[in-house]
Design an enzyme around this catalytic site. Structure first.
Site, PDB file in Angstrom:
ATOM      1  N   GLY A  63      20.667 -89.893 -51.030  1.00 36.92           N
ATOM      2  CA  GLY A  63      20.850 -91.068 -51.881  1.00 36.92           C
ATOM      3  C   GLY A  63      21.057 -92.324 -51.077  1.00 36.92           C
ATOM      4  N   GLY A  69      22.933 -95.685 -49.561  1.00 38.02           N
ATOM      5  CA  GLY A  69      24.217 -95.957 -48.916  1.00 38.02           C
ATOM      6  C   GLY A  69      25.274 -96.481 -49.878  1.00 38.02           C
ATOM      7  N   PRO A  70      24.949 -97.532 -50.627  1.00 32.42           N
ATOM      8  CA  PRO A  70      25.982 -98.116 -51.496  1.00 32.42           C
ATOM      9  C   PRO A  70      26.444 -97.167 -52.608  1.00 32.42           C
ATOM     10  CG  PRO A  70      24.177 -99.650 -51.125  1.00 32.42           C
ATOM     11  CD  PRO A  70      23.739 -98.334 -50.567  1.00 32.42           C
ATOM     12  N   GLU A 126      21.446-107.567 -32.033  1.00 31.32           N
ATOM     13  CA  GLU A 126      20.728-106.296 -31.950  1.00 31.32           C
ATOM     14  C   GLU A 126      19.467-106.421 -32.808  1.00 31.32           C
ATOM     15  OE1 GLU A 126      22.227-102.641 -33.914  1.00 31.32           O
ATOM     16  OE2 GLU A 126      21.842-101.693 -31.988  1.00 31.32           O
ATOM     17  N   GLU A 151      29.807 -95.659 -34.796  1.00 27.17           N
ATOM     18  CA  GLU A 151      28.852 -95.881 -33.698  1.00 27.17           C
ATOM     19  C   GLU A 151      27.869 -96.936 -34.214  1.00 27.17           C
ATOM     20  OE1 GLU A 151      26.096 -96.349 -31.842  1.00 27.17           O
ATOM     21  OE2 GLU A 151      25.267 -94.313 -31.991  1.00 27.17           O
ATOM     22  N   VAL A 210      25.883 -93.092 -52.581  1.00 28.15           N
ATOM     23  CA  VAL A 210      26.376 -91.836 -51.995  1.00 28.15           C
ATOM     24  C   VAL A 210      27.274 -92.101 -50.783  1.00 28.15           C
ATOM     25  CG1 VAL A 210      25.669 -89.675 -50.899  1.00 28.15           C
ATOM     26  CG2 VAL A 210      24.428 -90.539 -52.879  1.00 28.15           C
ATOM     27  N   GLY A 211      26.852 -93.020 -49.916  1.00 26.40           N
ATOM     28  CA  GLY A 211      27.666 -93.334 -48.728  1.00 26.40           C
ATOM     29  C   GLY A 211      29.041 -93.823 -49.149  1.00 26.40           C
ATOM     30  N   LYS A 227      25.474 -87.419 -45.686  1.00 27.58           N
ATOM     31  CA  LYS A 227      24.463 -88.250 -46.339  1.00 27.58           C
ATOM     32  C   LYS A 227      23.491 -88.739 -45.267  1.00 27.58           C
ATOM     33  CE  LYS A 227      23.561 -92.515 -47.092  1.00 27.58           C
ATOM     34  NZ  LYS A 227      22.096 -92.494 -47.147  1.00 27.58           N
ATOM     35  N   CYS A 283      20.177 -97.191 -30.385  1.00 25.48           N
ATOM     36  CA  CYS A 283      21.401 -97.988 -30.371  1.00 25.48           C
ATOM     37  C   CYS A 283      21.792 -98.400 -28.960  1.00 25.48           C
ATOM     38  CB  CYS A 283      22.522 -97.204 -31.027  1.00 25.48           C
ATOM     39  SG  CYS A 283      22.596 -95.506 -30.483  1.00 25.48           S
TER      40      CYS A 283
END
Ligand code: NDP
Length: 476
Positions: A203, A205-206, A383, A247, A208-209, A172, A281
């Site tokens: 799609g 995250g909430p 971050e 990560e 498909v992820g 995804k 990152c």
């Protein structure tokens, strides 16, 4: 640009059909114009992708190492050939300056793939141990969930080692920047990857992820993104006892020791922090400088920042483009305002929109530097994921190491010294997955990943392949 591959990719087929959800628009963050849309998938798409991946696993996992390595060789060649198209796609969907897109976004994946092929050929998949024969075995179907900041490299650094190990994949990509990931899938198909080995479901995250993380047919999940989402992924994955690689970014310290070449260390540090509009990152977002050198460092940093005027990413001269989305721009501006409210000393940039006639649209922010930052403050701890540098003073080496380690993150870092051995000793005391000494370059063969809240597991090279293997021991 022709975005003909804006579809799901399941079992070797490109699926354009929309379901009940509206398609997801993809914006160019420099113009705020919608440049494409991808179909929004759901749990049903993920399920079909898992079935395809399961189906492909039995034959892909039994291919010889050399056969799999040859597919990777072909992929690297094709990626190299298509560098310009990949670079332009990344510029359009992410706002990365075209020069950076060519040199980094489109080039690093070629090295990633070549190093993975090299590592694969060098690894032992079968060893003798006393009366045992120990086999390295692919874990099965891997779910990969990736962010938008390096939309090709982040995908490649998960799916290529997984495929090298003999696994099959359901990916995804980020809905913010999915186009280059889909282009990559198309290139992998052209490189001869058998149907079902890689499947891509677009799609949110909430949806498909989460469906990937929950699916019992997926054996391992590799996730890159925010700390909060990573934690949720690990919790959810525990319900089906999936192996997880996370990560999750960082707040990496750039420790400039008192004997370092200050001008070089500061200039390189500023460039590192502003790279990719600060959306890396492992960005060196905390610069640690001996207290007596703070004002010289601030002067050098301000002059360096002046060379990063935000501009049109399509322009060959631009060094810094917009942020990836309105949401990201707003969150970075809020962070700059918090720094000001906390009383940090602003020496470059600020929360206002950058000046310039060409910048009437787009999610631009001013490259910003604060100095005399309190190591416990928001600016030094959170971050920000934008071009915002916090310069922090320290007394002695002991204090520098303590400040470097005063972070809940542990991804990257850097040390500068005229004495490489001294730098190495300090670097070894920094609790992170990577430390660059005197500007040491990113190495796509070296293990990449973090400790503490930066996550766990490693990507790239043989360590990246290991992540997708388990061991089976036969006793004789
Ligand atoms: P997220 O962590 O939300 O997104 C990363 C990926 O996870 C995306 O593909 C996203 O999908 C997906 N996702 C979101 N929610 C879920 C869920 N519940 N289950 C499974 N997958 C999910 O990061 P953001 O893009 O929102 O960025 C926010 C912040 O995260 C940044 O400001 C930065 O600090 C950090 N970040 C760190 C990165 C890193 O390299 N470590 C990369 C990107 C961001 P979707 O397509 O819907 O976004």
């Amino acid at each position: 640009m022709d975005h003909q591959w804006t579809a799901h990719f399941i079992a070797g087929e490109w699926e354009h059909e929309a379901d009940e959800r509206p398609p997801i628009p993809v914006e160019n963050p420099a113009t705020e114009q919608v440049i494409a849309s991808v179909p929004a998938g759901g749990a049903a798409h993920v399920h079909r992708a898992v079935v395809a991946a399961r189906g492909a696993f039995s034959s892909w996992s039994t291919r010889t190492i050399e056969e799999r390595a040859q597919v990777l060789d072909g992929l690297a060649d094709l990626l190299e050939e298509r560098r310009e198209l990949i670079a332009r796609t990344v510029t359009e969907e992410l706002g990365a300056p075209i020069k950076l897109a060519r040199q980094l976004h489109a080039t690093l994946p070629v090295h990633d793939v070549r190093e993975t092929a090299r590592a694969l050929r060098s690894m032992e998949f079968e060893t003798e141990l006393g009366n045992s024969r120990v086999y390295a075995v692919p874990v099965g179907v891997v779910g990969a969930i990736t962010p938008w900041n390096y939309p090709v490299h982040q995908v490649v650094s998960k799916i290529v080692p997984a495929i090298a190990a003999g696994c099959t994949v359901v990916l995804k990509p980020s809905e913010v920047a999915p186009l280059s990931a889909l282009l990559l899938a198309r290139i992998m198909q052209e490189a001869g990857l058998p149907d079902g080995v890689l499947n891509v479901v677009n799609g949110a995250g909430p949806e498909v992820g989460q469906a990937i993380v929950e699916h019992p047919g997926i054996d391992a999940v590799s996730f890159t993104g925010s700390e909060a989402t990573g934690r949720a992924v690990a919790q959810q994955a525990a319900l089906t006892l999936k192996r997880v690689t996370l990560e999750l970014g960082g707040k990496s310290a750039n420790v400039i020791l008192d004997d370092a070449d200050l001008a070089t260390a500061v200039k390189v540090g500023v460039a590192n922090c502003f790279l990719n509009s600060g959306q890396s990152c492992n960005a060196l977002t905390r610069m640690l400088v001996p207290r007596e050198l703070l004002s010289s460092a601030a002067e050098i940093a301000t002059a360096a920042a002046a060379r990063y005027a935000p501009g049109d990413p399509a322009d060959e001269r631009t060094r810094i483009g917009p942020l990836a989305s309105a949401r990201q721009r707003d969150s970075v501006i809020r962070a700059i305002e918090t720094g000001l409210a906390d009383g940090a000393k602003l020496i470059a940039g600020g929360p206002e929109r950058p000046a310039g006639d060409a910048l009437t649209s787009g999610y631009y922010v001013r490259p910003t530097i604060f100095t005399d930052v309190d190591p416990d403050s928001f600016l030094a701890q959170e971050e920000i994921f934008g071009p915002v540098l916090a310069i922090i003073g320290y007394g002695d080496e002991e204090e520098a190491v303590a400040i470097a380690n005063n972070s809940r993150f542990g991804l990257g870092g850097a040390v500068w010294s005229a004495d490489a051995e001294r730098a190495r000793t300090v670097a070894r005391r920094i609790h992170t997955g990577q430390v660059d000494i005197n500007g040491g370059a990113f190495n796509p063969a070296a293990p990449f990943g973090g400790v503490k809240n930066s996550g766990y597991g490693r990507e790239l090279g043989s360590a990246g392949i290991e992540e997708f293997l388990h061991r089976q021991s036969l006793q004789f």
